[in-house]
Motif scaffolding. Sequence first.
Motif, PDB file in Angstrom:
ATOM      1  N   LEU A  11       0.843  -1.198   0.000  1.00 38.16           N
ATOM      2  CA  LEU A  11       0.000   0.000   0.000  1.00 38.16           C
ATOM      3  C   LEU A  11       0.876   1.245   0.000  1.00 38.16           C
ATOM      4  O   LEU A  11       1.971   1.245   0.578  1.00 38.16           O
ATOM      5  N   HIS A  21       0.552   4.471   1.549  1.00 34.09           N
ATOM      6  CA  HIS A  21      -0.328   4.978   2.594  1.00 34.09           C
ATOM      7  C   HIS A  21      -0.429   6.487   2.600  1.00 34.09           C
ATOM      8  O   HIS A  21       0.564   7.174   2.427  1.00 34.09           O
ATOM      9  N   GLY A  22      -1.629   6.950   2.952  1.00 31.97           N
ATOM     10  CA  GLY A  22      -1.812   8.386   3.118  1.00 31.97           C
ATOM     11  C   GLY A  22      -1.604   8.847   4.546  1.00 31.97           C
ATOM     12  O   GLY A  22      -1.768  10.018   4.836  1.00 31.97           O
ATOM     13  N   ALA A  80       1.333  11.353   3.497  1.00 34.88           N
ATOM     14  CA  ALA A  80       0.368  11.842   2.500  1.00 34.88           C
ATOM     15  C   ALA A  80       1.094  12.582   1.368  1.00 34.88           C
ATOM     16  O   ALA A  80       0.760  12.424   0.195  1.00 34.88           O
ATOM     17  N   ARG A 140       2.936   9.976  -0.729  1.00 28.60           N
ATOM     18  CA  ARG A 140       1.963   9.236  -1.543  1.00 28.60           C
ATOM     19  C   ARG A 140       1.619  10.049  -2.795  1.00 28.60           C
ATOM     20  O   ARG A 140       1.575   9.519  -3.904  1.00 28.60           O
ATOM     21  N   GLN A 198     -11.034   1.172  -0.271  1.00 26.47           N
ATOM     22  CA  GLN A 198     -10.951   0.310   0.918  1.00 26.47           C
ATOM     23  C   GLN A 198     -12.272   0.453   1.643  1.00 26.47           C
ATOM     24  O   GLN A 198     -12.637   1.562   2.041  1.00 26.47           O
ATOM     25  N   GLY A 245      -8.344  11.702   7.025  1.00 19.45           N
ATOM     26  CA  GLY A 245      -7.436  11.251   5.968  1.00 19.45           C
ATOM     27  C   GLY A 245      -7.662  12.034   4.682  1.00 19.45           C
ATOM     28  O   GLY A 245      -6.717  12.380   3.966  1.00 19.45           O
ATOM     29  N   ARG A 265      -5.090  14.403   2.547  1.00 18.04           N
ATOM     30  CA  ARG A 265      -4.905  14.323   1.090  1.00 18.04           C
ATOM     31  C   ARG A 265      -4.975  15.719   0.478  1.00 18.04           C
ATOM     32  O   ARG A 265      -4.143  16.088  -0.349  1.00 18.04           O
ATOM     33  N   LEU A 277      -7.563  10.286  -6.006  1.00 15.70           N
ATOM     34  CA  LEU A 277      -7.988   9.523  -4.823  1.00 15.70           C
ATOM     35  C   LEU A 277      -9.345  10.067  -4.386  1.00 15.70           C
ATOM     36  O   LEU A 277      -9.415  11.065  -3.668  1.00 15.70           O
ATOM     37  N   HIS A 283     -10.136   5.887  -0.088  1.00 16.75           N
ATOM     38  CA  HIS A 283      -9.170   5.421  -1.095  1.00 16.75           C
ATOM     39  C   HIS A 283      -7.737   5.641  -0.636  1.00 16.75           C
ATOM     40  O   HIS A 283      -7.429   6.638  -0.003  1.00 16.75           O
ATOM     41  N   ASP A 284      -6.869   4.697  -0.998  1.00 11.53           N
ATOM     42  CA  ASP A 284      -5.438   4.844  -0.748  1.00 11.53           C
ATOM     43  C   ASP A 284      -4.716   4.352  -2.009  1.00 11.53           C
ATOM     44  O   ASP A 284      -5.358   3.850  -2.930  1.00 11.53           O
ATOM     45  N   THR A 339       6.290   3.775   1.384  1.00 15.19           N
ATOM     46  CA  THR A 339       5.698   5.046   0.947  1.00 15.19           C
ATOM     47  C   THR A 339       6.662   6.217   1.119  1.00 15.19           C
ATOM     48  O   THR A 339       6.689   7.129   0.301  1.00 15.19           O
TER      49      THR A 339
END
Length: 531
Positions: free
Chosen positions: A76, A78-79, A96, A99, A116, A140, A144, A154, A184-185, A389
């Motif tokens: 993954l 990740h954020g 973030a 990402r 997810q 989250g 972003r 995303l 979403h990630d 990440t």
Amino acid sequence: MTPTAGPYAGTSRLDAARRTLELEALGDDPRIDLLVIGGGVTGAGVALDAASRGLRTVLVEARDLAFGTSRWSSKLVHGGLRYLASGRIKVARESAVERGVLMTRTAPHLIRALPQLVPLLPGLLRPGQAALIRTGFHAGDALRLTAGTPGALLPRVRRIDADRTRLLVPGVRTDGLRGALVAHDGQLVDDARLVVALARTAAQYGASVLTRVRAEQVTGTSARLVDTLTGRELAVRAGAVVNATGVWAGEVDTSIRLRPSRGTHLLVDARALGNPTAALTVPVPGSTSRFVFALPQQLGRVAIGLTDEDAPGPIPDEPQPTEAELSFLLETVNAALETALTRADVRGAYAGLRPLIDTGDGSTADISREHAVLENPDGVVTVVGGKLTTYRRMAEDAVDAAVRLRGLPARACWTARLPLIGAPGHRDSRPLPAGEGAMGSVPASVPASLLARHGGAAHEVLAAGESAPVAEGLDVTRAEIAYAVTHEGALDVADVLDRRTRIGLVAEDAERARKAVEEIVGECRGAVQEG
Ligand SMILES: Cc1cc2nc3c(=O)[nH]c(=O)nc-3n(C[C@H](O)[C@H](O)[C@H](O)COP(=O)(O)OP(=O)(O)OC[C@H]3O[C@@H](n4cnc5c(N)ncnc54)[C@H](O)[C@@H]3O)c2cc1C
């Protein structure tokens, strides 16, 4: 002479002949600016950072690229949501931002937006847990936004109804299903592919990338290198040495004491969950912050993970999952499935080790998510912890430290703007024609999976061999096997099965492909040596 002068100068091609040439060049002139030890995501990132700043850089990896933890991750990008939950705002934001860099500039070809979903099912969530998760998801989303990653890339958090939930994860339990919360990630097609892309891009900028070379007797300015294929030894002198050996960091720098923790995933056929296109997130009973994820993967599989188990003692080459871990994962995910998975559904399993620093008082400091750059009394710079990440930021911090400590003649870091091989904007990439989803020069018959693994380098991969699958029912072409040897530094069958492709994750698949892979590897090795 720089290690990469000659026929390979300016190319990202890694093969056995280049390895030999560069080892010879290093023997002739063993003075370099930076020695990087370890060919996981961190070391490959450090090599790219240093080489692209103009430093004469050599990366040595004792086994193969991505041999260690970097191939055992959840894949993954990740954020940073999970770090927000524990109040670690700086780490969350860094994640973030990185990402966004990966998904928009450096490696968008290897990453997709993964929905997810947390299913709203009776008995699955504790009272108030759905509200808590929704708040976390929105936080989250805010991260972003502050990282500047567009919602088109995303999508925002939303709630979906039961029909849509079943469409995304057909295997979800339906009795009482009220829909799901979705965030979403980023998801990598494969973690080891990111490492190979980094190492090859570093090689293009002049780094020597030498696998099967172990560093011993390491100091801040020197090391003994052992070519494990020939036994030949070489003493190098370096302006600085960066130890990027992950859970092995304490073997290279004995002032560091690590106490790893094991994370296990198991693999089932995607069919067993109805071929999901989203990840299923299932809370671990009794915990508000732990979840088990069922993550759709390439090659028709779903990975279910992950555990967190203390793993003291010597570091194994390949950590092994325990039966108890497999049972825990199956039991947890089954709470959200219509048809329970059994031990017979498990096609494979893998485990990776997170580096935790042993503080010596019986407790551990969790740096598995935050990274640390440490200098020992000898001057060795160790970079450890973090995640896939954030590899780029870790590399930048490590090279900055080495440059500062040793006054190395380096330009400023610019890797946030540097597309990796295969990414749009990389000088060897062929762009995707607008609206088509296939490469300009690549026939329509090119498997989508090959594009997902190679992006703008797909044309080059197809030029290396046939587009037929390597074995019936296996979504990997013969061309990719050949390319692994001619361009990606694979030296033997295991490199190809276990790291350049991930066929080896399921032993049965590896056996089906082995004969063809042996043949192609044999032919290509011959051609590389003659050429
Ligand atoms: C189970 C699990 C799941 C994870 N999931 C995610 C995820 O989804 N997303 C995310 O961002 N991060 C994730 N992570 C974190 C991430 O995988 C790691 O942070 C990262 O892969 C560590 O990479 P590394 O290069 O530091 O170490 P490694 O990949 O272990 O590389 C170290 C390398 O050094 C080499 N080496 C050792 N000694 C020597 C020597 N003397 N000479 C030469 N070479 C040597 C080894 O062979 C090895 O290849 C996960 C971690 C675990 C354990």
